[in-house]
Design an enzyme around this catalytic site. Structure first.
Site, short mmCIF file in Angstrom:
data_model
loop_
_atom_site.label_atom_id
_atom_site.label_comp_id
_atom_site.label_asym_id
_atom_site.label_seq_id
_atom_site.Cartn_x
_atom_site.Cartn_y
_atom_site.Cartn_z
CG ASP A 210 30.07 27.34 3.99
OD1 ASP A 210 29.61 26.46 3.50
OD2 ASP A 210 30.89 27.80 3.22
CD GLU A 278 30.85 22.37 3.80
OE1 GLU A 278 30.43 21.82 2.95
OE2 GLU A 278 31.22 23.23 3.98
C1 NOJ Z 1 29.60 24.75 0.89
C2 NOJ Z 1 28.27 24.96 1.08
O1 NOJ Z 1 27.64 23.87 1.57
C3 NOJ Z 1 28.01 25.24 -0.45
O2 NOJ Z 1 26.62 25.09 -0.72
C4 NOJ Z 1 28.84 26.64 -1.06
O3 NOJ Z 1 28.44 26.86 -2.13
C5 NOJ Z 1 30.16 26.28 -0.58
N1 NOJ Z 1 30.47 25.90 0.89
C6 NOJ Z 1 30.79 27.81 -0.35
O4 NOJ Z 1 30.40 28.82 0.34
#
Ligand code: NOJ
Ligand code: CA
Length: 544
Positions: A210, A278
């Site tokens: 993440d 990500e």
């Molecule tokens: C990216 C995640 O995909 C999302 O769902 C989340 O709210 C944020 N990061 C914070 O962790």
């Protein structure tokens, strides 16, 4: 389950390259105990669907202990399962069943921040001298008591919250209850490597990381410069969000992150595990993806937001993206997705007809990179319309109604049509199953060769049958009107052209003799020269 009883897949350190990864949002996949919330046992029951689809791996969004303020992306214990989702033994069953079905398992590590109720933060916030005092990003207020700098939270307001006990601010890029860990502190890095090892020993094949580019913030806490309006875009935050008004030079994207990622890779390597990061950055996403994935010593894959954007992916955008990648870092490895649990489902977001959605799927299966599919997209599910009273997502509650949040893509998976909850739950689902989804259920499409589900299966089978599509090079990206074309080279040479438009289009085959392949995906006969593609048509041809 004892480690010696577990099923393991054949060692292949390259398993992730070009793989199709199916994302499961566990709250909404399958509820096994009638509490209205999907769980790990439910996932075990439904894994055959994913294997039948032809995916190579699953990525399960967070199922760790959590106060669920951000639905699991706020972790309070990295090494346990939230009781809402089941137990560690249930997780072992997920891994074992997936492996028996030939599916690798990736889990979602949220390392950048914890929940505020995580024991680490509870300790850190007690005073300025405890052993974990430096585990989070703490800072003095400015002379006038305001936050130390201008950084903003993606979920609204300042990225800093005041803490009375320490009389200091702490950093959070998302909710105030998601304090940011301080990656400048070596003990924090070590603790996070231990988390990764805990799950690797339990048999996972990899991680989705993440917000990978948010790990480290500038140690001098410098202000971000303003970003002129003309340079702003809404690829990672909605246009109404002032987060887009800054160039994020200092709150994320720090060079020190590369060193952390090298160490993380050293943790993965002995297990043959892979990670996909990500990369949330509206200006430099593609470059950061290239930085983090090239050289073979950091993460294997990253996904930028190029194909998750609100505006429809055009032929020009696809060709331009691959041209830029060829120029900047030919060994970089992207992971593409059209949909996930954070964005409006692409059928709705891009206003796609059934024929258009099929063309986009075929295109995806021909791209260089790995791929993520989001649960329900194989059914062609549109975004669900959620009433304000049913909203769950704190992001949506903050920016409603200009931005409606992420609940519309998080509604339950639909398995059957003869049940108001689509076979998801015997109880009341945490988000409603909407009527337009029911006729698109798996059961309704099963056995229908003309269905969207059958199209996805055929498109995945096509990619699987041609190794070149998974691991080969990609050259000559061209856009001509709505048609995008390129050549994939590996064991075979495959020409791919897709018409992303509602009018007939043209593509030019390179010289040589070509035979059409994947006729079940609607490909056209091709014998050198010009090819005419019907609206949303494809030409897939192999050089003979
Ligand atoms: C990216 C995640 O995909 C999302 O769902 C989340 O709210 C944020 N990061 C914070 O962790
Ligand atoms: Ca449940």
């Amino acid at each position: 389950m004892q480690p010696e009883n577990r099923t393991v897949l054949a060692a292949d350190p390259d398993w992730w390259r070009g793989a199709v990864i199916y994302q499961i949002y566990p709250r909404s996949y399958q509820d096994s105990n009638g509490d209205g919330i999907g769980d790990l046992v439910g996932i075990v029951e439904r894994l055959p669907h994913i294997a039948r689809l032809g995916a190579d791996a699953i990525w399960i969004s967070p199922f760790f202990k959590s106060p669920m303020k951000d639905f699991g992306y706020d972790v309070s214990d990295y090494c346990d399962v939230d009781p809402m989702f089941g137990t560690l033994a249930d997780f072992d069953r997920v891994v074992d069943t997936a492996h028996r079905l030939g599916l690798r398992v990736m889990i979602d590590l949220v390392l950048s921040h914890t929940a505020d109720v995580h024991p680490w933060f509870k300790e850190s916030r007690k005073n300025r001298t405890n052993p974990k005092a430096n585990w989070y990003v703490w800072a003095e207020p400015k002379g006038d008591g305001t936050p130390p700098n201008n950084w903003l939270s993606i979920f609204g307001g300042s990225a800093w919250s005041w803490d009375n006990r320490r009389e200091q601010y702490y950093l959070h890029n998302f909710l105030t209850s998601q304090p940011d860990l301080n990656f400048h502190e070596p003990a924090v890095q070590e603790a996070l490597f231990d988390v990764a090892r805990f799950w690797l020993k339990r048999g996972v094949d990899g991680f989705r990381l993440d917000t990978i580019n948010f790990y480290i913030a500038d140690k001098y806490l410098r202000d971000n410069p303003p970003l002129p309006k003309a340079l702003r875009n809404d690829s990672i935050a909605p246009s109404v969000n002032p987060y887009n008004h800054q160039l994020h030079l200092f709150d994320k994207n720090q060079a020190e992150n590369l060193e952390f990622l090298r160490k993380f890779r050293a943790v993965l390597n002995p297990y043959g595990a892979a990670a996909v990061g990500e990369v949330g950055d509206a200006q430099r996403g593609l470059e950061i993806m290239a930085e983090y994935t090239s050289g073979g010593d950091k993460v294997q894959m990253c996904y930028p937001f190029e194909m998750l954007q609100p505006t429809r992916l055009t032929a020009a955008l696809v060709a331009d993206t691959f041209r830029r990648m060829e120029e900047t870092a030919p060994d970089a490895w992207p992971c593409w997705a059209y949909s996930n649990h954070d964005v409006v489902r692409h059928v709705t977001r891009w206003g796609l007809t059934d024929a258009a959605a099929r063309a986009y799927t075929t295109l995806m299966m021909t791209l260089r990179g790995s791929l993520c599919l989001y649960q329900g997209e194989e059914l062609g599910l549109p975004e669900a319309e959620i009433a304000y009273e049913d909203l769950q997502d704190p992001y949506g509650l903050e920016f409603w109604p200009e931005f409606k949040g992420r609940d519309g893509c998080r509604t339950p998976m639909v398995w059957t049509t003869d049940n108001a909850n689509g076979g998801f739950s015997d109880g009341t689902p945490w988000l409603p199953v909407k009527a337009p989804h029911l006729p698109l259920s798996v059961a309704a499409q099963e056995g229908d060769p003309a269905s969207m589900l059958a199209h996805y299966r055929a498109a995945l089978a096509f990619r699987r049958a041609h190794r070149t599509l998974r691991t080969g090079t990609m050259s000559e990206p061209r856009d001509f009107g709505d048609v995008v074309s390129f050549v994939r080279k590996g064991d075979e040479v495959i020409f791919c052209a897709v018409n992303l438009g509602a009018e007939p289009g043209e593509a030019t085959l390179p010289t040589g003799i070509w035979e059409r392949i994947a006729t079940d995906l609607g490909s056209q006969t091709a014998q050198g020269g010009q090819v005419t593609l019907p609206p949303w048509g494809v030409c897939l041809a192999r050089q003979v």
